[in-house]
Design an enzyme around this catalytic site. Sequence first.
Site, PDB file in Angstrom:
ATOM      1  N   GLY C  42     -28.685 -26.259  -8.606  1.00 58.53           N
ATOM      2  CA  GLY C  42     -29.585 -27.557  -9.106  1.00 58.53           C
ATOM      3  C   GLY C  42     -30.797 -27.135  -9.909  1.00 58.53           C
ATOM      4  N   LEU C  43     -31.842 -27.809 -10.130  1.00 54.03           N
ATOM      5  CA  LEU C  43     -33.025 -27.542 -10.898  1.00 54.03           C
ATOM      6  C   LEU C  43     -33.719 -26.180 -10.352  1.00 54.03           C
ATOM      7  CD1 LEU C  43     -34.861 -30.898 -11.791  1.00 54.03           C
ATOM      8  CD2 LEU C  43     -33.422 -29.323 -13.127  1.00 54.03           C
ATOM      9  N   ARG C 330     -44.572 -45.892  -1.690  1.00 51.22           N
ATOM     10  CA  ARG C 330     -43.340 -45.992  -0.989  1.00 51.22           C
ATOM     11  C   ARG C 330     -43.272 -46.307   0.532  1.00 51.22           C
ATOM     12  NH1 ARG C 330     -40.043 -41.286  -4.234  1.00 51.22           N
ATOM     13  NH2 ARG C 330     -40.210 -42.276  -6.344  1.00 51.22           N
ATOM     14  N   HIS C 401     -34.577 -40.686   1.277  1.00 50.08           N
ATOM     15  CA  HIS C 401     -34.424 -40.349  -0.079  1.00 50.08           C
ATOM     16  C   HIS C 401     -34.658 -38.928  -0.640  1.00 50.08           C
ATOM     17  CE1 HIS C 401     -34.437 -40.578  -4.412  1.00 50.08           C
ATOM     18  NE2 HIS C 401     -35.950 -40.412  -4.580  1.00 50.08           N
ATOM     19  N   GLU C 425     -36.467 -28.196  -3.082  1.00 46.16           N
ATOM     20  CA  GLU C 425     -36.460 -29.215  -2.008  1.00 46.16           C
ATOM     21  C   GLU C 425     -36.315 -28.431  -0.561  1.00 46.16           C
ATOM     22  OE1 GLU C 425     -33.960 -32.836  -2.527  1.00 46.16           O
ATOM     23  OE2 GLU C 425     -34.828 -33.659  -0.461  1.00 46.16           O
ATOM     24  N   LEU C 441     -38.654 -33.046  -9.679  1.00 47.94           N
ATOM     25  CA  LEU C 441     -38.162 -32.308 -10.683  1.00 47.94           C
ATOM     26  C   LEU C 441     -39.091 -31.205 -10.980  1.00 47.94           C
ATOM     27  CD1 LEU C 441     -36.457 -35.359 -12.582  1.00 47.94           C
ATOM     28  CD2 LEU C 441     -35.621 -33.855 -11.115  1.00 47.94           C
TER      29      LEU C 441
END
Lengths: 266, 203, 637
Positions: C42-43, C330, C401, C425, C441
């Site tokens: 991933g990133l 949130r 999420h 993460e 990100l």
Amino acid sequence: MKLTLTIWRQRDRAAKGRFVSYRLDDVNPEMSMLECLDVLNENLSERGEEPVAFEHDCREGICGSCGFMISGIAHGPLPATTVCQLTMRHFKDGDELVLEPWRSKSFPLVKDLIVDRRSLDRIVQAGGYVSVSTGNTPDGNALPIGKDIADRAMDAAACIGCGACVAACPNGSAALFTGAKIAHLGLLPQGQPERDERAVRMVAQMNAEGFGGCTNIGECVAVCPKQISPEVLARMNLDYLVGSWKHRHGTVTAISPIIGWGPDET
Amino acid sequence: MAVTGAILFLFVVGHLLGNLQIFDGASRLNAYGRLLHNLGELLWIVRAVLVVCVLLHIATAAQLAVRNWQARSVGYRRKRSINSTYAARTMYWSGPIVMAFVIFHLLEFTAGYIHPGSRFTEGDVYHNVVAGFRVWWVSAWYIVSITLLGFHLRHGIWSAFQSLGINHPRHTPVLKLGALWIAGLIVVGYISIPISVLLGWVR
Amino acid sequence: MRLDAKIPAGPIDQAWDTARFEMKLVNPANKRRHTLIVVGSGLAGASAAATLGELGYNVFCFCFQDSPRRAHSIAAQGGINAAKNYQNDGDSIYRLFYDTVKGGDFRSREANVYRLAQNSVRIIDQCVAQGVPFAREYGGSLENRSFGGAQVSRTFYARGQTGQQLLLGAYQALERQVDAGQVKMFPRTEMLDLIVIDGRARGIVARNLVTGRLTIHIADAVILASGGYGNVYYLSTNAKGSNATAIWRAHKRGALFANPCFTQIHPTCIPVSGDYQSKLTLMSESLRNDGRIWVPKRKGDGRSPDQIPEEERDYYLERRYPSFGNLVPRDVASRNAKAVCDEGRGVGTTGLGVYLDLAEAITRLGVGTIRERYGNLLDMYQRITDEDPYKVPMRIYPAIHYTMGGLWVDYHLQSTIPGLFVLGEANFSDHGANRLGASALMQGLSDGYFIIPYTVGNYLTTEKPMKLDESHPEAQAALKGAGQRLKRLLEIKGKRTVDSFHRELGKIMWNDCGMSRNATGLNNAIGQICALREEFWQNVTIPGSGDDLNQSLERAGRVADFLELGELICIDALERNESCGGHFREEYQTTDGEAQRNDENYSYVAAWSYTGADSRPELNREPLAFAYAHPSQRSYK
């Protein structure tokens, strides 16, 4: 609603494949196509049969993992939609759906509906990037890029690499995929230094992988979940022509395609 | 393929303009025929260029066809087309049929080896044409082949631009429409001749 | 265990410079003698693998997907924050740092967050140079927007596909290194165990998902960038394949797991529609800028929304939080949605949903403006629900999420196992108890492009890993263990499918360790999870074999790990007797129902060590000190 799913089952590349029909009596129209397969697979697993292997990951239409032919159309009948976002309400009660994997020599079958798309990665390896190493960069605003150009580059960059274009093309060409990357980088000023070389190498790789040639038929564009424009095909052709003309060496070497999964092959 | 196709397209247009002189009477058409013959070496140069273009066009098409055929070794049980023209999908069919027609056409009207219905008269182009087309199946074969040529051009004309890297969201739709019209006009122009002969307008 | 975060002494704005100067460098000629393993593409993983390849290391990069470009970073919509201050609206590195620490409810490490804010600036430069097509102004300069309630416009974006474009940038950089022969890519290959030799991470055991073959890969250091563990809840916005196996196996080999109970719930997802549901789809929270959230005032009101008159609607966020209204953070928005649904006022067939109504905005701004702002999103909503959001209020509900918790790492991103680094993460480091929008990100790329290349080099020069090969007994033992575990799974041949266990685990987690938690529920959940785990190992059915592609077997291995991790999450949530960020303990709230932090007793990172299958994990504390951003109570009234 009731549906019959006629699905291509093939254990591995060497095995012989065949279509098997499954009846589903309780399909909820709100389900996605993949959730419908989940339900089928739960039933199969409970009976001790092997579930249908299909590729999927994000299930929100962006990762590009999923995709198969639904009754002759890549990603099914709804335009601009991957199978993970295709809900069953788009089919009629009693329909028979034929699910087939992408068929392309350059996408060797792995199992059932799963194919091997490493050929697309190798096309990117053959120059689908800007050669800039980490750290070696000017300020983000040092290079102004007009909104129009940035938007067009973004249109091309939206490609998710699912392979539907190849699957739908009567010629089995990967021109839309390759063209999208060539156009994305070729439109931007950052991509100019390598523009010629990139087009020549990526096209050479596309050919080396065994994809068919583009004859501008247009099926790819119709099934593309991101609606990539046929304009990218023309840009690829132009960049390739110019690049080939300017090319100073005789040969362009392509990366040799690998189709096995052995320890030395991956 | 785009380049050879473009040269052949120019020939198709030129040939049509020449042929349409049939409506101006026998003397005009025969004079045109003589003019071409009197070109001497130039005519052979043009013929050579056309032959080379045809060969290259066929060679690249064959190469592409083999590649495309190999690219999908296992076919689909079901495959639907949703966005393409019949013309685009059938280039590999319209091409060879038109080629077969061209060979017949040359044998009939240029060399005169095959000339059903009457005797081929060297130099009397008008006679050869009119007599040739009076045979219904010659005309029918001609009309079918020209229609296929039309299909071939309808896709080929705009596709050549695409292959040479020219595509523009505003101009390409115009180009596609133009290709349809040009192909249509060419078909109408060519088939007007056998139809006129069959209907007895040209005799 | 004493946890040393290795934060350099001195002012925070010079900490990273100091650390970099103190780090030892690897001689350029020696770099090619070192092999590094990166798990995940991933990133964080792709950027790390590409950058390490550029530096000259031999890199092996693993991903379970068919291509590194599929990693779930690709699904991030909103954008990426950077303290560029291009908009001249008062942003600075310090402000981004402060906002992130505060947003994390003062449960993150100041020095890490400061470095993140510093690096944010260079990330944008790097991505632009790679050809990432960020949104632009007409004049050609980069465009920014305000996101997630931030008071400055510091979010860079590429339509609603920022994650995709940043990932493709990193992926292309990675493929460039593959072409250069610096990186060897292993797609469709899943890490099953970490090989620890002499106390150091020295390799992994991986399974080729096509052939089923297990292999040992030896390296001088192992870098995990395998993402978060949100799928422990079964339904989440994560990809179906996202899993915790890599970090969980590393945890069982000795890496501490920090703050597992810090999970983030996103308030605006499309609600669940039935039992078959396989994942939840996010609707960007930007919709809350123009949408009003409401439920009927009456319980069990079955009328369609257009039949409910204005005075019988409860715009509960506007009522409870007059100053922030629909734009509360949130966690607050999510908890309130749950509360009204628990009262029986939820909407939709399941009763688990609230209305997000654009009607007022459409009247005020016109359909055209709304379509321009949210067209793509609303089309997607319509595609999935078959309802026209321009006419009928949208139905939304919160969903899992992101997970702020993860493997514990020091300032060098090194875990408690020397030679094991954790990025993105998968680690716990930068977001505290709650992550701000457009920060994930930023963290992934900061870790991969700008931190690990330095810190891994320092490790290699100071620790000088010895040469060894696959025949080492520890490596062979790990290989054997992984093989036996797969064999055991296949031999159970029970009655229940893997998914049915996963779904049940998800329900337990969501009900008792979701948006709000209490001691009774958590204890209850721990008991249920243990029982479920027991049943799993006796009654799961996995059709097929282990020597070809077997998706049920892949999932079974991951669910088995979730069944262990789920328990740890509950234990951590039970132990943290306070409410902070995404962790809301019902026992600890203010009189008006807001989260109440306990800085006196809980201002620490809870890092758990694995002590064996049947014994309770052991808690280690890393105290948090706030010298710059002083803890304050959040209020949105």
